[in-house]
Design an enzyme around this catalytic site. Structure first.
Site, PDB file in Angstrom:
ATOM      1  N   THR A 103       0.858  -1.342   0.030  1.00 35.09           N
ATOM      2  CA  THR A 103      -0.005   0.094  -0.069  1.00 35.09           C
ATOM      3  C   THR A 103       0.822   1.382   0.013  1.00 35.09           C
ATOM      4  O   THR A 103       0.565   2.152  -0.530  1.00 35.09           O
ATOM      5  CB  THR A 103      -1.124  -0.104   1.299  1.00 35.09           C
ATOM      6  OG1 THR A 103      -1.874  -1.254   1.173  1.00 35.09           O
ATOM      7  CG2 THR A 103      -1.818   1.125   1.266  1.00 35.09           C
ATOM      8  N   TYR A 163      -8.019   0.999  -3.510  1.00 32.96           N
ATOM      9  CA  TYR A 163      -6.944   1.406  -4.300  1.00 32.96           C
ATOM     10  C   TYR A 163      -6.127   0.163  -4.728  1.00 32.96           C
ATOM     11  O   TYR A 163      -6.509  -1.127  -4.364  1.00 32.96           O
ATOM     12  CB  TYR A 163      -5.985   2.056  -3.407  1.00 32.96           C
ATOM     13  CG  TYR A 163      -5.438   1.324  -2.425  1.00 32.96           C
ATOM     14  CD1 TYR A 163      -6.211   1.017  -1.301  1.00 32.96           C
ATOM     15  CD2 TYR A 163      -4.218   0.624  -2.205  1.00 32.96           C
ATOM     16  CE1 TYR A 163      -5.690  -0.040  -0.139  1.00 32.96           C
ATOM     17  CE2 TYR A 163      -3.834  -0.369  -1.578  1.00 32.96           C
ATOM     18  CZ  TYR A 163      -4.662  -0.572  -0.360  1.00 32.96           C
ATOM     19  OH  TYR A 163      -4.203  -1.747   0.578  1.00 32.96           O
ATOM     20  N   SER A 193       1.201  -7.455  -0.625  1.00 32.03           N
ATOM     21  CA  SER A 193       2.322  -8.393   0.092  1.00 32.03           C
ATOM     22  C   SER A 193       1.216  -9.803   0.341  1.00 32.03           C
ATOM     23  O   SER A 193       1.864 -10.739   0.822  1.00 32.03           O
ATOM     24  CB  SER A 193       2.677  -8.049   1.372  1.00 32.03           C
ATOM     25  OG  SER A 193       1.519  -7.729   2.405  1.00 32.03           O
ATOM     26  N   THR A 244       1.563  -4.254   4.334  1.00 27.46           N
ATOM     27  CA  THR A 244       1.464  -4.576   5.692  1.00 27.46           C
ATOM     28  C   THR A 244       0.945  -6.050   5.893  1.00 27.46           C
ATOM     29  O   THR A 244       0.952  -6.693   6.982  1.00 27.46           O
ATOM     30  CB  THR A 244       0.559  -3.667   6.437  1.00 27.46           C
ATOM     31  OG1 THR A 244      -0.776  -3.663   5.667  1.00 27.46           O
ATOM     32  CG2 THR A 244       1.262  -2.038   6.345  1.00 27.46           C
ATOM     33  N   ASP A 245       0.291  -6.589   4.958  1.00 31.34           N
ATOM     34  CA  ASP A 245      -0.397  -7.845   5.164  1.00 31.34           C
ATOM     35  C   ASP A 245       0.453  -8.984   5.948  1.00 31.34           C
ATOM     36  O   ASP A 245       0.107  -9.451   6.645  1.00 31.34           O
ATOM     37  CB  ASP A 245      -1.550  -8.344   4.081  1.00 31.34           C
ATOM     38  CG  ASP A 245      -2.455  -7.313   3.777  1.00 31.34           C
ATOM     39  OD1 ASP A 245      -2.667  -6.516   4.519  1.00 31.34           O
ATOM     40  OD2 ASP A 245      -3.144  -7.866   2.705  1.00 31.34           O
ATOM     41  N   LYS A 300       0.367  -7.872  12.703  1.00 34.37           N
ATOM     42  CA  LYS A 300      -0.760  -6.853  12.304  1.00 34.37           C
ATOM     43  C   LYS A 300      -2.124  -7.201  12.999  1.00 34.37           C
ATOM     44  O   LYS A 300      -2.351  -8.240  12.690  1.00 34.37           O
ATOM     45  CB  LYS A 300      -1.093  -6.861  10.815  1.00 34.37           C
ATOM     46  CG  LYS A 300      -1.926  -5.827  10.162  1.00 34.37           C
ATOM     47  CD  LYS A 300      -1.804  -5.772   8.536  1.00 34.37           C
ATOM     48  CE  LYS A 300      -2.912  -4.777   7.968  1.00 34.37           C
ATOM     49  NZ  LYS A 300      -3.066  -4.812   6.654  1.00 34.37           N
ATOM     50  N   GLU A 340      -2.801 -29.544  28.057  1.00 34.55           N
ATOM     51  CA  GLU A 340      -3.915 -30.194  28.331  1.00 34.55           C
ATOM     52  C   GLU A 340      -3.687 -31.785  28.225  1.00 34.55           C
ATOM     53  O   GLU A 340      -4.646 -32.730  28.242  1.00 34.55           O
ATOM     54  CB  GLU A 340      -5.417 -29.777  27.556  1.00 34.55           C
ATOM     55  CG  GLU A 340      -5.725 -28.348  27.968  1.00 34.55           C
ATOM     56  CD  GLU A 340      -7.027 -27.965  27.846  1.00 34.55           C
ATOM     57  OE1 GLU A 340      -7.984 -28.934  27.433  1.00 34.55           O
ATOM     58  OE2 GLU A 340      -7.215 -26.821  27.644  1.00 34.55           O
TER      59      GLU A 340
HETATM   60  N1  ASP Z   1      -2.840  -5.621   0.906  1.00 40.87           N
HETATM   61  C1  ASP Z   1      -1.652  -4.515   1.050  1.00 40.87           C
HETATM   62  C2  ASP Z   1      -0.462  -5.370   1.140  1.00 40.87           C
HETATM   63  O1  ASP Z   1      -0.147  -6.076   2.168  1.00 40.87           O
HETATM   64  C3  ASP Z   1      -1.913  -3.777   2.483  1.00 40.87           C
HETATM   65  C4  ASP Z   1      -0.844  -3.179   2.848  1.00 40.87           C
HETATM   66  O2  ASP Z   1       0.063  -2.878   2.211  1.00 40.87           O
HETATM   67  O3  ASP Z   1      -1.170  -2.414   3.673  1.00 40.87           O
HETATM   68  O4  ASP Z   1       0.226  -5.228   0.381  1.00 40.87           O
END
Ligand code: ASP
Length: 356
Positions: A39, A52, A85, A118-119, A191, A313
Site C-alpha cells: 500500500t 486502491y 504483500s 502490511t498484510d 498486524k 492439556e
Molecule cells: N494488501 C496490502 C499489502 O499488504 C495492504 C498494505 O500494504 O497495507 O500489500
C-alpha cells in the site's frame, strides 16, 4: 584554554560522527531502500477513496515524495518486486534475503530499509531476521494508507525507517519493523487491525523503541536468537519445504490433516483454539501424520496473543506435536519451513521453537 576548547570540539565532532555512522565522501551514511510493493506504493483514483491498487508506484517516486530524506543519508533505491504483500512468495523472500546479505557484506551500505505491504510484513521481517547475517540495521516499513490518500502516512514511515537504518544505535538489534512512530522486533510484531494506522502491535513483549521525525531511541533488546547467531541460511536454496496452516474451530474435522498431507505438506501448523487445542480426532490425525508420513504438526493459536505451552492439556510427546511457544501461526510456519529445509528432526524441534 583556546587550544583545549579546539581539542574538545574535535573530540566531540569525532564522537558525533561515529555515533551516526558517517562515511567519507558526503559525511552521511549510505542506506539502500529495497522496494517490494504494498500500500505504501499503492495509488487510488481519489484521495478519499478506500479502494486502491497496491504496488503501483516505483521506488524513485517514493523517495522523491519524502522531504528531507536526503539529509538523513545517501539514499538509493532498488525494486525487488512490486506486489501487494498477499502475493509475496518464498521466491521473493529468498531473492530479498540474498540481496540484503550481498549489500550488507560491502562497506558501501550502512543499513537497509525494505518497503513492503502490511498484510504479510511480519512474516517477511521474521524470515529475514533468521537468515540475514549482519549486525547492520535492517528495517521493514509500509503504510496502511496508499500514497495518493489524504493523510498518507507512508512518507513519514519511510523517513523514520531511513533514520533508523542510518543510526549506529540500531546496529545488532536484528530485523526491525517500523510504522506509526514505533520500532518493533520482527519476531514479536503482528498486524492486529485491518485498516488502522496503529495496526502493528507487539502484544506480548511490547515495542523495542520509538522514532519521532527521525529522532530515535531504544529501551529493550530482542530476546531470541537471530542474525549472525542464527543457524539458518537460504544461501544456495531456491525453495523451502511446504508447510500449511490449518485454522481450528469447534467440531473441526480430522480429515483436514489428511488432505494437507496428501497435497504434499511436509509440516502443518494448527492455528489452534485457545492454548493450541484441536478436537481429539484431529489430534489423533496429527499423530498419524507423523507416524505414517513423518509430517510434523506444530500447535500455535488462533487467539491474537499468548503463549502456547507444551504439555498443557495433554502430553505433546504422546501425539508427536510441538508447541509454538509465542510464535503466531504464520511465524511458526516460517520457523518450521527453515528447520525442515535443514533436515531438523522431531526431537530437536521443540528446542528450536524456544530458541528462535
Ligand atoms: N494488501 C496490502 C499489502 O499488504 C495492504 C498494505 O500494504 O497495507 O500489500
Amino acid at each position: 584554554m583556546k587550544l583545549l576548547n579546539m581539542k574538545m570540539m574535535v573530540f566531540l565532532m569525532a564522537v558525533t560522527l561515529t555515533a551516526v555512522g558517517f562515511t567519507q565522501e558526503t559525511g552521511l551514511p549510505n542506506v539502500k531502500i529495497l522496494a517490494t510493493g504494498g500500500t505504501i506504493a499503492g495509488s487510488a483514483s481519489s484521495a478519499t477513496s478506500s479502494s486502491y491498487a497496491a504496488g503501483q508506484v516505483g521506488i524513485q517516486t517514493m523517495i522523491n515524495a519524502v522531504p528531507g530524506i536526503k539529509e538523513l543519508a545517501n539514499v538509493s533505491g532498488e525494486q525487488i518486486s512490486n506486489v501487494g504483500s498477499q502475493d509475496i512468495s518464498i521466491v521473493i523472500w529468498i531473492k530479498l534475503a540474498n540481496r540484503i546479505n550481498e549489500l550488507l557484506a560491502t562497506d558501501d551500505v550502512d543499513g537497509i530499509v525494505v518497503t513492503h505491504g502490511t498484510d504479510t510484513q511480519e512474516e517477511t521481517a521474521y524470515f529475514l531476521s533468521l537468515v540475514v547475517k549482519s549486525d547492520k540495521p535492517v528495517v521493514t516499513t509500509g503504510s496502511m494508507r496508499s500514497s495518493t490518500s489524504i493523510s498518507a502516512e507512508g512518507p513519514l514511515n519511510l523517513y523514520n525507517s531511513v533514520a533508523i537504518a542510518a543510526s549506529k544505535e540500531a546496529q545488532g538489534k536484528g530485523v526491525m519493523v517500523s510504522l506509526n512512530d514505533q520500532i518493533h522486533s520482527a519476531r514479536d510484531v503482528s498486524k492486529m487491525n485491518t485498516t488502522n494506522v496503529g495496526s502493528f502491535v507487539s502484544p506480548i513483549k511490547g515495542i523495542m523503541g520509538g522514532v519521532f521525525y527521525g529522532r530515535l531511541g531504544f529501551f529493550r533488546e530482542p530476546t531470541t536468537r537471530f542474525g549472525k547467531s542464527s543457524e539458518f541460511s537460504v544461501e544456495g536454496k531456491t525453495s523451502l519445504p511446504r508447510v500449511d496452516i490449518i485454522y481450528a474451530y469447534a467440531d473441526m474435522s480430522p480429515d483436514l490433516i489428511d488432505m494437507h498431507v496428501k497435497a504434499g505438506a511436509k509440516g502443518i501448523v494448527i492455528a489452534g483454539v485457545g492454548n493450541g487445542n484441536m478436537t481429539d480426532e484431529t489430534l489423533k490425525a496429527a499423530k498419524e501424520a507423523y507416524e505414517k508420513h513423518g509430517v510434523i504438526v506444530v500447535r500455535s493459536t488462533r487467539a491474537a496473543t499468548g503463549w502456547v505451552l507444551r504439555d498443557n492439556e495433554f502430553k505433546d510427546d504422546d501425539f508427536y506435536t510441538i508447541a509454538s511457544h509465542d510464535l503466531n501461526p504464520a511465524k511458526a510456519r516460517i520457523l518450521l519451513m527453515l528447520s525442515l529445509a535443514d533436515g531438523k528432526k522431531l526431537p530437536e524441534m521443540q528446542e528450536l521453537f524456544y530458541t528462535y
